[in-house]
Scaffold this motif. Structure first.
Motif, PDB file in Angstrom:
ATOM      1  N   ARG A 232       1.051  -1.766   0.001  1.00  0.00           N
ATOM      2  CA  ARG A 232      -0.175  -0.429  -0.184  1.00  0.00           C
ATOM      3  C   ARG A 232       1.052   1.173  -0.064  1.00  0.00           C
ATOM      4  O   ARG A 232       0.247   2.034  -0.828  1.00  0.00           O
ATOM      5  N   ASP A 233       2.502   1.393   0.349  1.00  0.00           N
ATOM      6  CA  ASP A 233       2.651   2.223   0.348  1.00  0.00           C
ATOM      7  C   ASP A 233       3.854   2.800  -1.371  1.00  0.00           C
ATOM      8  O   ASP A 233       4.517   3.277  -0.916  1.00  0.00           O
ATOM      9  N   GLY A 234       3.521   1.277  -2.193  1.00  0.00           N
ATOM     10  CA  GLY A 234       3.631   1.422  -3.093  1.00  0.00           C
ATOM     11  C   GLY A 234       5.363   0.852  -3.304  1.00  0.00           C
ATOM     12  O   GLY A 234       6.152   0.887  -4.154  1.00  0.00           O
ATOM     13  N   ARG A 235       6.238   0.219  -2.358  1.00  0.00           N
ATOM     14  CA  ARG A 235       6.960  -0.451  -2.021  1.00  0.00           C
ATOM     15  C   ARG A 235       7.143  -1.599  -2.798  1.00  0.00           C
ATOM     16  O   ARG A 235       6.324  -2.238  -2.743  1.00  0.00           O
ATOM     17  N   PRO A 236       8.267  -2.655  -3.506  1.00  0.00           N
ATOM     18  CA  PRO A 236       8.105  -3.642  -3.941  1.00  0.00           C
ATOM     19  C   PRO A 236       7.449  -5.051  -2.928  1.00  0.00           C
ATOM     20  O   PRO A 236       8.476  -4.762  -1.764  1.00  0.00           O
ATOM     21  N   ALA A 237       6.682  -5.726  -3.579  1.00  0.00           N
ATOM     22  CA  ALA A 237       6.081  -7.085  -2.145  1.00  0.00           C
ATOM     23  C   ALA A 237       6.810  -8.071  -2.945  1.00  0.00           C
ATOM     24  O   ALA A 237       7.380  -9.074  -2.203  1.00  0.00           O
ATOM     25  N   THR A 238       6.649  -8.401  -4.056  1.00  0.00           N
ATOM     26  CA  THR A 238       6.965  -9.657  -5.121  1.00  0.00           C
ATOM     27  C   THR A 238       6.979  -9.362  -6.694  1.00  0.00           C
ATOM     28  O   THR A 238       7.375  -8.287  -6.271  1.00  0.00           O
ATOM     29  N   VAL A 239       8.695  -9.951  -6.868  1.00  0.00           N
ATOM     30  CA  VAL A 239       8.758  -9.621  -8.260  1.00  0.00           C
ATOM     31  C   VAL A 239       8.312 -10.793  -8.650  1.00  0.00           C
ATOM     32  O   VAL A 239       9.385 -11.640  -8.283  1.00  0.00           O
ATOM     33  N   ARG A 240       8.815 -10.833 -10.291  1.00  0.00           N
ATOM     34  CA  ARG A 240       8.736 -11.288 -11.041  1.00  0.00           C
ATOM     35  C   ARG A 240       9.401 -11.487 -12.564  1.00  0.00           C
ATOM     36  O   ARG A 240       9.345 -10.551 -12.926  1.00  0.00           O
ATOM     37  N   ILE A 241      10.111 -12.558 -13.029  1.00  0.00           N
ATOM     38  CA  ILE A 241      11.034 -12.232 -13.793  1.00  0.00           C
ATOM     39  C   ILE A 241      10.347 -13.544 -14.858  1.00  0.00           C
ATOM     40  O   ILE A 241      10.542 -14.393 -14.437  1.00  0.00           O
ATOM     41  N   ASP A 242      10.235 -13.181 -16.373  1.00  0.00           N
ATOM     42  CA  ASP A 242      10.214 -13.950 -17.410  1.00  0.00           C
ATOM     43  C   ASP A 242      10.734 -13.592 -18.324  1.00  0.00           C
ATOM     44  O   ASP A 242      10.708 -12.296 -19.022  1.00  0.00           O
ATOM     45  N   ALA A 243      12.094 -14.602 -18.786  1.00  0.00           N
ATOM     46  CA  ALA A 243      12.770 -14.137 -19.570  1.00  0.00           C
ATOM     47  C   ALA A 243      12.833 -14.992 -20.618  1.00  0.00           C
ATOM     48  O   ALA A 243      12.810 -16.031 -20.496  1.00  0.00           O
ATOM     49  N   VAL A 244      14.010 -15.126 -22.015  1.00  0.00           N
ATOM     50  CA  VAL A 244      14.345 -15.885 -22.766  1.00  0.00           C
ATOM     51  C   VAL A 244      16.238 -14.661 -22.931  1.00  0.00           C
ATOM     52  O   VAL A 244      16.153 -13.947 -23.491  1.00  0.00           O
ATOM     53  N   ASP A 245      16.410 -16.187 -23.018  1.00  0.00           N
ATOM     54  CA  ASP A 245      17.668 -15.786 -23.394  1.00  0.00           C
ATOM     55  C   ASP A 245      18.092 -16.773 -25.308  1.00  0.00           C
ATOM     56  O   ASP A 245      17.324 -16.212 -25.318  1.00  0.00           O
ATOM     57  N   GLU A 246      19.462 -15.644 -25.701  1.00  0.00           N
ATOM     58  CA  GLU A 246      19.486 -15.777 -27.323  1.00  0.00           C
ATOM     59  C   GLU A 246      19.778 -17.106 -27.278  1.00  0.00           C
ATOM     60  O   GLU A 246      20.087 -17.495 -28.964  1.00  0.00           O
ATOM     61  N   ILE A 247      19.531 -18.280 -26.551  1.00  0.00           N
ATOM     62  CA  ILE A 247      19.638 -19.821 -27.874  1.00  0.00           C
ATOM     63  C   ILE A 247      18.345 -19.802 -27.535  1.00  0.00           C
ATOM     64  O   ILE A 247      17.789 -21.348 -27.013  1.00  0.00           O
ATOM     65  N   GLY A 248      17.021 -19.167 -26.927  1.00  0.00           N
ATOM     66  CA  GLY A 248      15.899 -19.966 -26.617  1.00  0.00           C
ATOM     67  C   GLY A 248      15.613 -20.818 -25.304  1.00  0.00           C
ATOM     68  O   GLY A 248      14.734 -21.076 -25.713  1.00  0.00           O
TER      69      GLY A 248
END
Length: 311
Positions: A232-248
């Protein structure tokens, strides 16, 4: 990704006459069982002859710099004549010795009011070299390693044995408006690791660079996004990263913020630094999330979210 670093890469880089030319040195360390994260940071304005930075340590007891377990930050200190970053000793108690180019560093710190450090960083992953990819402005090096040693915090000796990041940057770094960005990483005991560097727009946090290390093979990230759920104060609580690298290869990482601090690294940069417990490939590890704002943008964000449920 194969990179050969020489001893020259640990020292100041060639520069022109831009007064905003900046060279930085950063090492992190953490003690997860204490919910503790530390930063060892120096920023040199070589053409102006001054440096800033210091050491900060936070846990889950406080977020503001003046309330943390330890925070000592200097501004506009004169750069000693003939300073060599491969063996640098500063009047503020910080000392860095590059024992092996790009691989091993001995860091110490002596402060009469609260903190002594004696740590060694040994690289465990290849460095990522980035040249003028936003949000970076010229040269940037990021590398995960193992940090061992001890810290004496207010008289208590605390062992250090963790995986954490170091980085180096060089190039013009002007004060003023800048993009909102995210710098996120984790390292697992089996060698799996990732770094995500993202730039935010109105719709998403787009990953611009980074790397994925899996099964001993490291490649650059080429696509993906960072999603942040905020309290509620705008601070990060959880983070998710979804990504792909250069070899797939694809990756998904979910992180839970354990402790955090807010650090005004520069006058035009406000950063929520968080110690994060990560789940990557079904395994648990530790790392960080750095949620970077221009102070004006943070103020506007806070004003627009008053009375709303941010999360």
């Amino acid at each position: 990704m194969t990179t050969t670093l020489t001893t020259a890469d640990d020292n100041f880089h060639p520069r022109g006459d831009d007064p905003w030319w900046t060279e930085t040195v950063w090492f992190a360390w953490m003690v997860p069982e204490r919910q503790l994260l530390g930063h060892y940071y120096l920023s040199f304005r070589s053409n102006l002859g001054v440096f800033a930075g210091g050491v900060t340590v936070f846990d889950n007891t406080a977020e503001l710099p003046w309330e943390l377990p330890f925070h000592s930050w200097d501004w506009h200190q004169p750069i000693p004549g003939g300073l060599d970053l491969r063996r640098a000793e500063l009047d503020n108690g910080m000392r860095i010795v590059a024992e092996e180019p790009g691989q091993r560093y001995h860091l110490t710190y002596r402060h009469r009011r609260g903190l002594n450090l004696d740590m060694r960083y040994t690289a465990t992953h290849e460095p990522l070299l980035t040249d003028e990819v936003p949000p970076f402005n010229k040269g940037h090096l990021d590398q995960i390693g193992r940090v061992t040693g001890e810290m004496v915090l207010h008289g208590e000796t605390i062992p250090i044995d963790c995986f954490a990041m170091r980085d180096r940057s060089w190039g013009p770094r002007r004060e003023g408006p800048q993009p909102r960005a995210g710098y996120t990483y984790s390292a697992l005991p089996d060698g799996t690791a990732f770094l995500s560097v993202s730039v935010s727009n109105d719709h998403s946090d787009e990953i611009r660079t980074g790397f994925l290390t899996r099964d001993g093979i490291q490649h650059r990230l080429v696509a993906g996004d960072r999603k942040v759920d905020r309290d509620r104060d705008g601070r990060p609580a959880t983070v998710r990263i979804d990504a792909v690298d250069e070899i797939g290869r694809s990756m998904a990482a979910e992180g839970r913020v354990i402790s955090r601090q807010v650090l005004p690294v520069y006058s035009s940069m406000l950063c929520w630094n968080s110690l994060v417990e990560w789940t990557v490939d079904g395994q648990q590890g530790w790392g960080e999330d750095q949620d970077v704002w221009h102070p004006r943008k943070w103020r506007q964000f806070k004003e627009s979210s008053i009375g709303s449920d941010i999360a």
